[in-house]
Design an enzyme around this catalytic site. Structure first.
Site, PDB file in Angstrom:
ATOM      1  N   GLU A 102     -36.487  83.947  21.643  1.00  0.00           N
ATOM      2  CA  GLU A 102     -37.399  82.808  21.492  1.00  0.00           C
ATOM      3  C   GLU A 102     -36.912  81.635  22.323  1.00  0.00           C
ATOM      4  O   GLU A 102     -37.689  80.907  22.939  1.00  0.00           O
ATOM      5  CB  GLU A 102     -37.501  82.399  20.012  1.00  0.00           C
ATOM      6  CG  GLU A 102     -38.527  81.305  19.734  1.00  0.00           C
ATOM      7  CD  GLU A 102     -37.988  79.866  19.813  1.00  0.00           C
ATOM      8  OE1 GLU A 102     -38.793  78.931  19.712  1.00  0.00           O
ATOM      9  OE2 GLU A 102     -36.762  79.679  19.988  1.00  0.00           O
ATOM     10  N   GLU A 103     -35.591  81.452  22.315  1.00  0.00           N
ATOM     11  CA  GLU A 103     -35.014  80.285  22.990  1.00  0.00           C
ATOM     12  C   GLU A 103     -35.201  80.343  24.501  1.00  0.00           C
ATOM     13  O   GLU A 103     -35.006  79.335  25.190  1.00  0.00           O
ATOM     14  CB  GLU A 103     -33.519  80.167  22.642  1.00  0.00           C
ATOM     15  CG  GLU A 103     -33.237  79.930  21.144  1.00  0.00           C
ATOM     16  CD  GLU A 103     -33.647  78.551  20.667  1.00  0.00           C
ATOM     17  OE1 GLU A 103     -34.275  77.790  21.427  1.00  0.00           O
ATOM     18  OE2 GLU A 103     -33.344  78.232  19.495  1.00  0.00           O
ATOM     19  N   ASP A 142     -39.205  82.784  -7.745  1.00  0.00           N
ATOM     20  CA  ASP A 142     -38.293  81.783  -7.200  1.00  0.00           C
ATOM     21  C   ASP A 142     -37.333  82.522  -6.257  1.00  0.00           C
ATOM     22  O   ASP A 142     -36.770  83.549  -6.625  1.00  0.00           O
ATOM     23  CB  ASP A 142     -37.533  81.167  -8.372  1.00  0.00           C
ATOM     24  CG  ASP A 142     -36.554  80.130  -7.921  1.00  0.00           C
ATOM     25  OD1 ASP A 142     -36.998  79.020  -7.643  1.00  0.00           O
ATOM     26  OD2 ASP A 142     -35.358  80.442  -7.820  1.00  0.00           O
ATOM     27  N   ASP A 178     -31.149  76.583  13.441  1.00  0.00           N
ATOM     28  CA  ASP A 178     -32.079  77.101  14.467  1.00  0.00           C
ATOM     29  C   ASP A 178     -31.583  78.447  14.981  1.00  0.00           C
ATOM     30  O   ASP A 178     -30.820  78.479  15.940  1.00  0.00           O
ATOM     31  CB  ASP A 178     -32.190  76.092  15.619  1.00  0.00           C
ATOM     32  CG  ASP A 178     -33.190  76.531  16.672  1.00  0.00           C
ATOM     33  OD1 ASP A 178     -33.986  77.444  16.407  1.00  0.00           O
ATOM     34  OD2 ASP A 178     -33.151  75.946  17.772  1.00  0.00           O
ATOM     35  N   ASP A 218     -39.262  78.387  11.737  1.00  0.00           N
ATOM     36  CA  ASP A 218     -38.270  78.074  12.750  1.00  0.00           C
ATOM     37  C   ASP A 218     -37.696  76.711  12.390  1.00  0.00           C
ATOM     38  O   ASP A 218     -38.367  75.688  12.546  1.00  0.00           O
ATOM     39  CB  ASP A 218     -38.948  78.050  14.137  1.00  0.00           C
ATOM     40  CG  ASP A 218     -37.948  77.845  15.273  1.00  0.00           C
ATOM     41  OD1 ASP A 218     -36.749  77.668  14.997  1.00  0.00           O
ATOM     42  OD2 ASP A 218     -38.390  77.863  16.446  1.00  0.00           O
ATOM     43  N   HIS A 278     -37.531  83.529  14.578  1.00  0.00           N
ATOM     44  CA  HIS A 278     -36.700  84.031  15.685  1.00  0.00           C
ATOM     45  C   HIS A 278     -35.262  84.133  15.207  1.00  0.00           C
ATOM     46  O   HIS A 278     -34.747  83.256  14.502  1.00  0.00           O
ATOM     47  CB  HIS A 278     -36.872  83.213  16.961  1.00  0.00           C
ATOM     48  CG  HIS A 278     -36.205  81.881  17.000  1.00  0.00           C
ATOM     49  ND1 HIS A 278     -34.890  81.694  17.345  1.00  0.00           N
ATOM     50  CD2 HIS A 278     -36.708  80.634  16.782  1.00  0.00           C
ATOM     51  CE1 HIS A 278     -34.601  80.401  17.333  1.00  0.00           C
ATOM     52  NE2 HIS A 278     -35.678  79.733  16.986  1.00  0.00           N
ATOM     53  N   HIS A 306     -29.380  72.784  18.828  1.00  0.00           N
ATOM     54  CA  HIS A 306     -28.933  73.465  20.056  1.00  0.00           C
ATOM     55  C   HIS A 306     -27.486  73.143  20.424  1.00  0.00           C
ATOM     56  O   HIS A 306     -27.122  73.187  21.601  1.00  0.00           O
ATOM     57  CB  HIS A 306     -29.887  73.163  21.232  1.00  0.00           C
ATOM     58  CG  HIS A 306     -31.168  73.926  21.126  1.00  0.00           C
ATOM     59  ND1 HIS A 306     -32.143  73.911  22.112  1.00  0.00           N
ATOM     60  CD2 HIS A 306     -31.647  74.745  20.149  1.00  0.00           C
ATOM     61  CE1 HIS A 306     -33.160  74.687  21.731  1.00  0.00           C
ATOM     62  NE2 HIS A 306     -32.878  75.193  20.553  1.00  0.00           N
TER      63      HIS A 306
HETATM   64  N1  DTR Z   1     -38.779  76.088  18.941  1.00  0.00           N
HETATM   65  C1  DTR Z   1     -37.629  75.418  18.559  1.00  0.00           C
HETATM   66  C2  DTR Z   1     -37.566  74.103  18.021  1.00  0.00           C
HETATM   67  C3  DTR Z   1     -38.803  73.380  17.772  1.00  0.00           C
HETATM   68  C4  DTR Z   1     -39.155  72.237  18.342  1.00  0.00           C
HETATM   69  N2  DTR Z   1     -40.366  71.821  17.862  1.00  0.00           N
HETATM   70  C5  DTR Z   1     -40.762  72.686  16.949  1.00  0.00           C
HETATM   71  C6  DTR Z   1     -41.909  72.714  16.165  1.00  0.00           C
HETATM   72  C7  DTR Z   1     -42.087  73.746  15.308  1.00  0.00           C
HETATM   73  C8  DTR Z   1     -41.165  74.767  15.193  1.00  0.00           C
HETATM   74  C9  DTR Z   1     -40.013  74.749  15.975  1.00  0.00           C
HETATM   75  C10 DTR Z   1     -39.819  73.701  16.865  1.00  0.00           C
HETATM   76  C11 DTR Z   1     -36.351  76.028  18.990  1.00  0.00           C
HETATM   77  O1  DTR Z   1     -36.197  77.170  18.637  1.00  0.00           O
HETATM   78  O2  DTR Z   1     -35.544  75.393  19.651  1.00  0.00           O
HETATM   79 ZN    ZN Z   2     -33.940  76.416  19.464  1.00  0.00          ZN
HETATM   80 ZN    ZN Z   3     -35.901  77.705  16.891  1.00  0.00          ZN
END
Ligand code: DTR
Ligand code: ZN
Ligand code: ZN
Ligand code: CA
Length: 450
Positions: free
Chosen positions: A182-183, A54, A148, A211, A136, A298
């Site tokens: 990543e962004e 866990d 995020d 993510d 990320h 965001h």
């Molecule tokens: N990549 C993302 C947010 C995101 C949008 N759709 C998905 C699907 C699966 C994982 C992540 C995401 C970001 O970092 O803003």
């Molecule tokens: Zn993002």
């Molecule tokens: Zn993300």
């Protein structure tokens, strides 16, 4: 936290019948009809896939608190090229180093600024089969990026720390990664994959991506990429009674795409971003219909207040389940111990069966599915002989049938028997019967290797 899915795997004794059938192919008219080996009882657990621990959600949240502090101390974000990003790398790296990981920081340049990936290898496992998990670590510049993607970063970190705490010995080699930029277009993970030699790419058996796994109005989404990875996650959620849906909010919008594009099997979890939760989804998952999964996506409000603890908890446990299950770590007892009887036993010509015994003590659980039976019989016409292994409970495993045409001397063989339905401890016997006249011999030795 606690869960009902057990992660126990069962191995049956399926090969016993096959063994007996193979042996019967050698029967001839001169031999007494050989009895089929009694089928051992199937279904006893002999090898248990170690269940994932866990993951304490409080620990995952403590990492989020640290990432929040880092953002607050560095202009409110942890974005690529900003000091909050490098401070995030330093925080995660220090935890991993202290836990015994081999860490490496990979640098790249994007938009004229230095970016960093952090890669942590857990020593051991088969380096020709590498299971990776990643998240990320960068935020957008407009906020601290706690859902995020502090959420994925913290859960991957805490799972790695759990691997260390458990002293986990997976069959596969484990590698955890935190990606930069990543962004800005999956920059860090693309850089990693592009710089991975082709031979090493082929060794990555899977990449798991996390993510956004603590969205405040959560859904439970599983990527539908590699079917085995997908099923592993779906099974986990089914086991805790949580419905899942396939992730559709932007396929390829996170770091798994970098791996998928290189032909590596991928999967992952997601609790939703700016898309709106439907009434049907609110029905099955709770939360608020008609509202985004993450209204702070965001934004500056993506703080530690922007986390649903239950979603973070379940997804962290699912992550650990995926790592434990897909790396096929086992808690099998030690192998290689041999028990032997070298006392000669005369085999009466065309007479009754004789036995040689070994006494096995001090083991736990059942015998292995690959019990090695060493048979050394000196004889002038081995086709006369019918040979069985007798388990402590009396179950017979046919090793060799008689054969009128097999005129060779001696039986000097190591047979492999699926003895996984037999208790390891007890008296095991080699039973030998000479079923045709004239030629004779004796059991020279009998051994079992567990
Ligand atoms: N990549 C993302 C947010 C995101 C949008 N759709 C998905 C699907 C699966 C994982 C992540 C995401 C970001 O970092 O803003
Ligand atoms: Zn993002
Ligand atoms: Zn993300
Ligand atoms: Ca004989």
């Amino acid at each position: 936290m606690s869960l009902s899915a057990s992660g126990i795997s069962r191995r049956g004794a399926a090969t016993a019948a096959a063994l007996a059938v193979a042996g019967l192919l050698a029967t001839t008219a001169t031999a007494a009809p050989a009895a089929l080996a009694a089928a051992p009882t199937a279904g006893t657990t002999t090898s248990t896939v170690a269940a994932a621990p866990d993951i304490p959600v409080a620990n995952v949240k403590a990492h989020l608190t640290q990432l929040q502090s880092i953002a607050s101390a560095n202009g409110g974000n942890r974005a690529h090229g900003r000091p909050g990003y490098k401070a995030s790398i330093d925080y995660v790296k220090a935890k991993l180093d202290a836990a015994g990981f081999t860490t490496a920081v990979q640098q790249f340049t994007y938009n004229g600024t230095t970016g960093y990936n952090l890669v942590a290898d857990w020593p051991g496992g088969d380096t020709n089969q590498v299971l990776m998990a990643g998240a990320h670590l960068d935020s957008v510049s407009s906020g601290p990026g706690i859902n995020d993607n502090g959420s994925g970063s913290a859960a991957v970190l805490e799972t790695a720390l759990a691997v260390s705490r458990a002293g986990f010995k997976p069959a596969k080699h484990l590698r955890f990664a935190w990606w930069g930029a990543e962004e800005l277009g999956l920059v860090g993970s693309r850089h990693y994959v592009a710089n991975l030699p082709t031979a090493d790419r082929a060794k990555v058996s899977g990449y798991l991506n996390f993510d956004m796994i603590g969205s405040p109005n959560p859904g439970y989404f599983v990527y539908d990429d590699d079917p085995v990875i997908e099923k592993t996650f779906k099974d986990y959620f089914a086991g805790i009674g949580v419905a899942t849906e396939i992730e559709t909010e932007g396929d390829g919008r996170s770091d798994h795409a970098s791996f998928k594009n290189a032909g590596i099997p991928v999967g992952g979890l997601f609790t939703g971003a700016s898309r709106t939760k439907t009434a049907a989804q609110a029905q099955k998952w709770g939360g608020t219909a008609g509202q985004a999964f993450d209204r702070c996506y965001h934004s500056s409000c993506d703080t530690t207040s922007n986390i649903n603890d239950t979603a973070l908890d379940r997804n962290s446990d699912a992550l650990a389940h995926g790592i434990w299950t897909l790396s096929a770590g086992t808690t099998e007892p030690p192998t290689g111990d041999t028990y032997q009887n070298t006392t000669d036993v005369t085999i009466p010509d065309n007479g009754s069966a004789v036995t040689s015994s070994v006494s096995v003590t001090g083991r736990t659980g059942n015998a292995p599915a690959t019990l090695k039976v060493g048979v050394d019989i000196v004889h002038t016409w081995r086709g006369d002989l019918v040979v069985d292994l007798i388990a402590p409970d009396g179950t017979a495993y046919r090793l060799k049938n008689s054969s009128g045409s097999d005129s060779a001397d001696n039986v000097l063989e190591t047979y492999t028997v699926d003895a996984s339905s037999e208790a390891a401890n007890g008296t095991w016997q080699l039973r030998v019967q000479d079923v045709a006249q004239y030629d004779t011999g004796y059991i020279n030795s009998f051994s079992l290797t567990f």
